[in-house]
Design a protein around this motif. Structure first.
Motif, mmCIF file in Angstrom:
data_model
loop_
_atom_site.group_PDB
_atom_site.id
_atom_site.type_symbol
_atom_site.label_atom_id
_atom_site.label_comp_id
_atom_site.label_asym_id
_atom_site.label_seq_id
_atom_site.Cartn_x
_atom_site.Cartn_y
_atom_site.Cartn_z
ATOM 1 N N ARG A 171 68.555 -3.631 4.003
ATOM 2 C CA ARG A 171 67.616 -2.554 3.682
ATOM 3 C C ARG A 171 67.235 -1.730 4.901
ATOM 4 O O ARG A 171 67.071 -0.509 4.816
ATOM 5 C CB ARG A 171 66.350 -3.130 3.034
ATOM 6 C CG ARG A 171 66.573 -3.622 1.614
ATOM 7 C CD ARG A 171 65.295 -4.078 0.943
ATOM 8 N NE ARG A 171 64.843 -5.365 1.446
ATOM 9 C CZ ARG A 171 63.737 -5.566 2.138
ATOM 10 N NH1 ARG A 171 62.941 -4.539 2.426
ATOM 11 N NH2 ARG A 171 63.376 -6.781 2.539
ATOM 12 N N TYR A 172 67.098 -2.397 6.057
ATOM 13 C CA TYR A 172 66.644 -1.694 7.254
ATOM 14 C C TYR A 172 67.775 -1.358 8.216
ATOM 15 O O TYR A 172 67.547 -0.736 9.252
ATOM 16 C CB TYR A 172 65.572 -2.519 7.960
ATOM 17 C CG TYR A 172 64.309 -2.663 7.147
ATOM 18 C CD1 TYR A 172 63.551 -1.547 6.789
ATOM 19 C CD2 TYR A 172 63.884 -3.914 6.705
ATOM 20 C CE1 TYR A 172 62.408 -1.674 6.030
ATOM 21 C CE2 TYR A 172 62.730 -4.059 5.942
ATOM 22 C CZ TYR A 172 61.995 -2.932 5.607
ATOM 23 O OH TYR A 172 60.857 -3.053 4.844
ATOM 24 N N GLY A 173 68.979 -1.778 7.899
ATOM 25 C CA GLY A 173 70.147 -1.350 8.664
ATOM 26 C C GLY A 173 70.277 -1.945 10.046
ATOM 27 O O GLY A 173 70.624 -1.252 11.006
ATOM 28 N N GLY A 174 70.011 -3.238 10.183
ATOM 29 C CA GLY A 174 70.171 -3.883 11.479
ATOM 30 C C GLY A 174 69.745 -5.326 11.428
ATOM 31 O O GLY A 174 69.240 -5.809 10.416
ATOM 32 N N GLU A 175 69.937 -6.035 12.547
ATOM 33 C CA GLU A 175 69.606 -7.450 12.609
ATOM 34 C C GLU A 175 68.118 -7.699 12.801
ATOM 35 O O GLU A 175 67.606 -8.750 12.450
ATOM 36 C CB GLU A 175 70.396 -8.117 13.741
ATOM 37 C CG GLU A 175 71.877 -8.232 13.456
ATOM 38 C CD GLU A 175 72.168 -9.051 12.217
ATOM 39 O OE1 GLU A 175 71.535 -10.111 12.041
ATOM 40 O OE2 GLU A 175 73.015 -8.632 11.423
ATOM 41 N N GLY A 176 67.410 -6.757 13.378
ATOM 42 C CA GLY A 176 65.992 -6.942 13.626
ATOM 43 C C GLY A 176 65.739 -7.803 14.859
ATOM 44 O O GLY A 176 66.637 -8.451 15.398
ATOM 45 N N GLU A 177 64.479 -7.823 15.287
ATOM 46 C CA GLU A 177 64.050 -8.611 16.447
ATOM 47 C C GLU A 177 63.246 -9.807 15.953
ATOM 48 O O GLU A 177 62.366 -9.668 15.095
ATOM 49 C CB GLU A 177 63.190 -7.752 17.368
ATOM 50 C CG GLU A 177 62.618 -8.492 18.555
ATOM 51 C CD GLU A 177 61.614 -7.661 19.329
ATOM 52 O OE1 GLU A 177 61.006 -8.205 20.290
ATOM 53 O OE2 GLU A 177 61.406 -6.483 18.971
ATOM 54 N N THR A 178 63.526 -10.986 16.484
ATOM 55 C CA THR A 178 62.783 -12.183 16.104
ATOM 56 C C THR A 178 61.508 -12.285 16.927
ATOM 57 O O THR A 178 61.561 -12.254 18.168
ATOM 58 C CB THR A 178 63.637 -13.447 16.306
ATOM 59 O OG1 THR A 178 64.794 -13.373 15.461
ATOM 60 C CG2 THR A 178 62.847 -14.690 15.933
ATOM 61 N N VAL A 179 60.370 -12.392 16.242
ATOM 62 C CA VAL A 179 59.077 -12.542 16.911
ATOM 63 C C VAL A 179 58.302 -13.654 16.212
ATOM 64 O O VAL A 179 58.603 -14.029 15.065
ATOM 65 C CB VAL A 179 58.261 -11.234 16.883
ATOM 66 C CG1 VAL A 179 58.980 -10.129 17.637
ATOM 67 C CG2 VAL A 179 57.980 -10.790 15.450
ATOM 68 N N PHE A 180 57.298 -14.186 16.905
ATOM 69 C CA PHE A 180 56.445 -15.238 16.351
ATOM 70 C C PHE A 180 55.007 -14.738 16.321
ATOM 71 O O PHE A 180 54.537 -14.110 17.282
ATOM 72 C CB PHE A 180 56.555 -16.513 17.185
ATOM 73 C CG PHE A 180 57.911 -17.155 17.130
ATOM 74 C CD1 PHE A 180 58.188 -18.163 16.209
ATOM 75 C CD2 PHE A 180 58.926 -16.745 17.986
ATOM 76 C CE1 PHE A 180 59.432 -18.747 16.150
ATOM 77 C CE2 PHE A 180 60.180 -17.333 17.936
ATOM 78 C CZ PHE A 180 60.435 -18.332 17.016
ATOM 79 N N MET A 181 54.323 -15.026 15.226
ATOM 80 C CA MET A 181 52.968 -14.534 15.048
ATOM 81 C C MET A 181 52.115 -15.622 14.410
ATOM 82 O O MET A 181 52.538 -16.266 13.438
ATOM 83 C CB MET A 181 52.988 -13.279 14.168
ATOM 84 C CG MET A 181 51.655 -12.574 14.016
ATOM 85 S SD MET A 181 51.816 -11.136 12.910
ATOM 86 C CE MET A 181 52.868 -10.046 13.894
ATOM 87 N N GLU A 182 50.935 -15.828 14.959
ATOM 88 C CA GLU A 182 49.982 -16.758 14.360
ATOM 89 C C GLU A 182 49.012 -15.979 13.484
ATOM 90 O O GLU A 182 48.492 -14.927 13.897
ATOM 91 C CB GLU A 182 49.213 -17.517 15.435
ATOM 92 C CG GLU A 182 48.234 -18.532 14.868
ATOM 93 C CD GLU A 182 47.523 -19.342 15.941
ATOM 94 O OE1 GLU A 182 46.697 -20.210 15.578
ATOM 95 O OE2 GLU A 182 47.793 -19.101 17.144
ATOM 96 N N VAL A 183 48.771 -16.480 12.277
ATOM 97 C CA VAL A 183 47.859 -15.834 11.331
ATOM 98 C C VAL A 183 46.622 -16.698 11.191
ATOM 99 O O VAL A 183 46.711 -17.897 10.880
ATOM 100 C CB VAL A 183 48.528 -15.632 9.959
ATOM 101 C CG1 VAL A 183 47.557 -14.962 8.990
ATOM 102 C CG2 VAL A 183 49.792 -14.800 10.097
ATOM 103 N N ALA A 184 45.454 -16.110 11.430
ATOM 104 C CA ALA A 184 44.197 -16.845 11.348
ATOM 105 C C ALA A 184 43.875 -17.187 9.886
ATOM 106 O O ALA A 184 44.369 -16.535 8.957
ATOM 107 C CB ALA A 184 43.068 -16.017 11.954
ATOM 108 N N PRO A 185 43.020 -18.199 9.678
ATOM 109 C CA PRO A 185 42.743 -18.646 8.302
ATOM 110 C C PRO A 185 41.786 -17.742 7.525
ATOM 111 O O PRO A 185 41.577 -17.958 6.329
ATOM 112 C CB PRO A 185 42.126 -20.035 8.515
ATOM 113 C CG PRO A 185 41.572 -20.005 9.892
ATOM 114 C CD PRO A 185 42.467 -19.105 10.685
ATOM 115 N N GLN A 186 41.177 -16.749 8.177
ATOM 116 C CA GLN A 186 40.301 -15.807 7.469
ATOM 117 C C GLN A 186 40.692 -14.374 7.816
ATOM 118 O O GLN A 186 41.148 -14.093 8.930
ATOM 119 C CB GLN A 186 38.829 -16.023 7.850
ATOM 120 C CG GLN A 186 38.130 -17.152 7.105
ATOM 121 C CD GLN A 186 38.421 -18.504 7.733
ATOM 122 O OE1 GLN A 186 38.560 -18.588 8.964
ATOM 123 N NE2 GLN A 186 38.522 -19.549 6.925
#
Length: 277
Positions: A171-186
């Motif tokens: 859909r986006y025409g590429g491999e993309g960049e791998t990133v890591f993200m922490e999501v808070a509980p609220q």
């Protein structure tokens, strides 16, 4: 003399009869330039890897529906192809193994390795049935369309039909960049130009060194967009592995030029409200 004059005419009629095409079943002469029906397209590895393939139908050699492959409305068997491996999901356990598409469109899948969870009988039966089916060589036929379709014909005559859903890379025409993200509980309150009283996710970037050791995290900040494939649940802290893509083409003024797609949940934990950031 009269018989001699008729002889050339009779010979001419005989020659025409020999050169005339044979009549069809209704007596009609078949068209000289008739075009044969096109053969089904053969899918290559790039085509297979471009979509998530969700099972739509399955029949055995006699045309009977293979009930074991349909464990319930909330569980649809799905095939994903990437980097020479196929992953099977939708049953009880995740399964995966090497695959290859040979000359003539034959799909060969190696021994599937499975996780070892226990589930209700329909899900376990689905795991067993799809593993047995994919252990056979499959003739692969691809049908372009919206959505595209994949037809696999096993050596025993069983046929499965799969509907394709484009991957994020497609859909986006590429491999993309791998990133890591922490999501808070609220969630937290944040200003949105269109949606009043909007609440954003609270996130911070996570980094790992070359040995996979987690580094000190970044600062918490409001995340105004969406993460495709991620479902937020209040009270759960999660570390996500994401694919980051640049959106192609003109982007609406109220939308981000970057898209984030969930690749994997790395960590997940329940967090008391007092411990939230």
């Amino acid at each position: 003399m009269k018989n001699m004059m008729l002889l050339p005419f009779a010979l001419a009629l005989a020659a025409c009869a020999q050169n005339a095409p044979a009549p069809g079943p209704t007596g009609a002469t078949p068209a000289a330039n008739a075009t044969a029906a096109p053969a089904p397209a053969v899918a290559d590895t790039a085509t297979l890897a471009g979509y998530h393939w969700r099972l739509a139908s399955a029949t055995d050699a006699g045309g009977a529906r293979i009930e074991a492959l349909f464990p319930g409305a909330d569980h649809v068997l799905t095939l994903d192809f990437a980097d020479g491996r196929v992953s099977v999901s939708g049953g009880c356990n995740g399964q995966g193994g090497r695959y290859d598409v040979g000359d003539g469109g034959k799909l060969e899948i190696g021994r599937l390795v499975s996780t070892q969870m226990a589930c209700e009988a329909p899900l376990m039966d689905a795991d067993t049935a799809i593993a047995a089916l994919l252990a056979q060589p499959q003739a692969v036929h691809f049908e372009e369309g919206t959505p595209p379709r994949l037809r696999l014909v096993a050596a025993d005559g069983s046929t499965t039909e799969w509907i394709g859903e484009a991957t994020a890379e497609t859909r986006y025409g590429g491999e993309g960049e791998t990133v890591f993200m922490e999501v808070a509980p609220q969630r937290i309150e944040c200003h949105h130009p269109i949606m009043p009283d909007h609440q954003c996710l609270q996130v911070r970037e996570i980094r790992y060194d070359d040995k996979g050791v987690k580094q000190p995290p970044g600062e918490w900040e409001a995340f105004y967009g969406d993460i495709e494939g991620f479902e937020f649940r209040e009270g759960e802290r999660k570390v996500l592995r994401l694919k980051k893509f640049d959106r192609p083409g003109p982007v609406p003024a109220d939308a981000s030029s970057v898209a984030y797609v969930l690749d994997m949940v790395v960590e997940s934990a329940l967090v008391p409200a007092d411990d939230a950031p």
